[in-house]
Enzyme design. Structure first.
Site, mmCIF file in Angstrom:
data_model
loop_
_atom_site.group_PDB
_atom_site.id
_atom_site.type_symbol
_atom_site.label_atom_id
_atom_site.label_comp_id
_atom_site.label_asym_id
_atom_site.label_seq_id
_atom_site.Cartn_x
_atom_site.Cartn_y
_atom_site.Cartn_z
ATOM 1 C CD GLU A 168 37.816 36.871 49.064
ATOM 2 O OE1 GLU A 168 38.436 35.972 49.647
ATOM 3 O OE2 GLU A 168 38.345 37.596 48.204
ATOM 4 C CD GLU A 176 40.046 41.195 48.586
ATOM 5 O OE1 GLU A 176 40.677 40.197 48.152
ATOM 6 O OE2 GLU A 176 39.533 41.238 49.713
HETATM 7 O O1 IFM Z 1 44.606 38.320 50.939
HETATM 8 C C1 IFM Z 1 43.400 37.837 50.458
HETATM 9 C C2 IFM Z 1 42.232 38.621 51.038
HETATM 10 O O2 IFM Z 1 42.246 38.621 52.426
HETATM 11 C C3 IFM Z 1 40.938 38.042 50.570
HETATM 12 N N1 IFM Z 1 40.908 37.930 49.136
HETATM 13 C C4 IFM Z 1 42.033 37.303 48.496
HETATM 14 C C5 IFM Z 1 43.324 37.948 48.953
HETATM 15 C C6 IFM Z 1 44.526 37.302 48.244
HETATM 16 O O3 IFM Z 1 44.580 35.933 48.485
#
Ligand code: IFM
Length: 463
Positions: free
Chosen positions: A188, A368
């Site tokens: 990210e 994710e």
């Molecule tokens: O916890 C975070 C992760 O580190 C990166 N993506 C979003 C998740 C939830 O906010």
């Protein structure tokens, strides 16, 4: 030392040829689908005494920076308890893969120079423990924990950080590449650039347009340089990054230009260079120009082998804010998680279709997806009942399955996350895990969603 060839069973050539055949039945996934859990070093490892400092250690010392006043020194004590967590992931969780991140300051306490023998040995043990359980290790090289020593030299707004990142990537590739079938280079970058550099809600806590655009370009540059270094050091390893992506629509009629700009800032700034031959979105070119050098297009245009998609929520754009466009309200009612993320599973399918239609249908892993909800105390049987989290996961998996059936080249899904952990500036206030962690004792308490997830993973189908 165990090798991935010996322990993962399937020859690499067969893995590379993993079928992209569309899933047909509702809720079904293609054969060979990856089912995993995702986590990150600063959120879980703890054992801060054995690593160098990161920008999150520094940021957490700012009064009020972290909601509950905590810091990343404890995490979930994953550095000591990882065997137990991996047992849960591969056992009740049904996973065949585990996404984690190397902590740059654990490998190289000063960010550059001499590696830590203890840090390298820790990741040897972690990788071998995954392979021994049939979990394919999916490391991320950089999940936001920049060594403080590099921040002291300017951090990502400085071009040199991209060069140091490539050195670190080469070291990781040489040392661990024999056990890594795939590596995610950045996590990210868009959130890191915006929240940590454009705003000061994340480490390193800068709040400037210049820092944002400089960091964004240097993250793209670092990604390209790291991929080049890894391809030389670990030629059999497939590469990509995990990007936080979302469909962007206007918050109200007449906000089309804001939607175009927010899409450029939050999606295309990082998606276009690697997937469109080094080109930045035209509407951002002037703002990026001060940091671009001759030859950079070829570096940021290094083509990845795969794309990691982190999806949580759609975005609705409104004009305004220091960047000209910002997140507005949804024009229609949507439920939200405890984190405040709007819940709209169909937007995940919309996003996957866009990648199919506009970005050449790359092999995609959802790296994710998950939800924070307040959990009740364990029931009489000792289980935490969390139907909202289970339904969130099921509905997003159903949307992903629909997209796969429509020809999106979807190869896997990682749930965020196995255990409740340290949610950055929100501290320990956001339980995303399918397993609760008693912070006083470290005891792991599975939630009902863990068994639901395990059932879907074993069936390769969500119902
Ligand atoms: O916890 C975070 C992760 O580190 C990166 N993506 C979003 C998740 C939830 O906010």
């Amino acid at each position: 030392m165990l090798t991935r060839r010996a322990l993962m069973g399937a020859p690499l050539a067969a893995a590379a040829a993993l079928s992209a055949a569309p899933a047909t039945a509702a809720g079904a996934f293609p054969p060979g689908f990856t089912w995993g859990f995702a986590a990150a070093s600063a959120q879980t490892e703890g054992d801060a005494a054995s690593r160098g400092r990161s920008i999150w250690d520094d940021f957490a010392e700012r009064p009020g920076a972290i909601k509950d006043g905590s810091n990343p020194s404890e995490g979930t004590d994953f550095a000591r308890r990882f065997a137990e967590d991996l047992d849960l992931a591969a056992g009740r969780g049904g996973a065949n893969a585990f996404r984690f991140s190397f902590a740059w300051p654990r490998v190289l306490p000063e960010g550059a120079g001499a590696p830590s023998a203890a840090g390298l040995a820790f990741y040897d043990r972690l990788l071998d423990a995954m392979l021994a359980r049939g979990l394919e290790p999916w490391p991320t090289l950089y999940h936001w924990d920049l060594p403080s020593a590099l921040q002291a030299r300017g951090g990502w707004p400085e071009r040199d950080t991209a060069l140091r990142f490539a050195d670190y990537a080469e070291l990781v590739g040489r040392r661990f590449g024999d056990r890594l079938r795939r590596v995610l280079v950045l996590n990210e970058a868009e959130i890191h650039a915006m929240e940590g550099h454009g705003k000061d809600s994340h480490a390193p806590g800068l709040a400037s347009r210049e820092a944002f655009f400089a960091a964004a370009h240097h993250l793209n540059l670092g990604q390209g340089l790291a991929m080049r270094a890894l391809r030389a050091a670990a030629p059999g390893t497939a590469l990509g990054s995990a990007m936080s992506l979302r469909p962007v629509r206007p918050a109200k009629p007449g906000e089309d230009a804001a939607a175009e700009r927010l899409d450029a800032l939050s999606n295309r700034l990082f998606l276009d260079p690697p997937f469109r031959a080094g080109r930045y979105p035209a509407i951002l070119e002037a703002e990026l120009a001060p940091w671009l050098r001759e030859g950079d297009a070829a570096l940021v245009g290094q083509r990845p082998d795969l794309l990691g998609v982190n999806y949580y929520a759609p975005a609705f754009a409104a004009a305004g804010g220091p960047f000209g466009a910002e997140q507005g309200d949804s024009p229609y009612p949507l439920p939200a998680t405890r984190m405040g993320f709007m819940v709209e599973p169909e937007s995940l399918a919309t996003l996957l279709r866009r990648l199919r239609d506009e970005y050449g249908n790359p092999p995609v892993w959802i790296t994710e997806n998950g939800a924070s909800y307040e959990d009740p105390a364990p029931d009489a049987a000792g289980v935490i009942q969390d139907p909202e989290r289970r339904d969130y996961l099921r509905d997003h998996l159903l949307a992903a399955s629909r997209a796969a059936a429509e020809g999106c080249d979807l190869r896997g899904y990682f749930c965020w996350t196995l255990t409740d952990n340290w949610e950055w500036a929100k501290g320990y206030t956001q339980p995303f895990g399918l397993v609760a962690v008693d912070r006083a004792t470290g005891r792991r308490v599975p939630k009902a969603s863990l068994d639901a997830f395990g059932g879907w993973a074993r069936a390769n189908r969500v119902a």
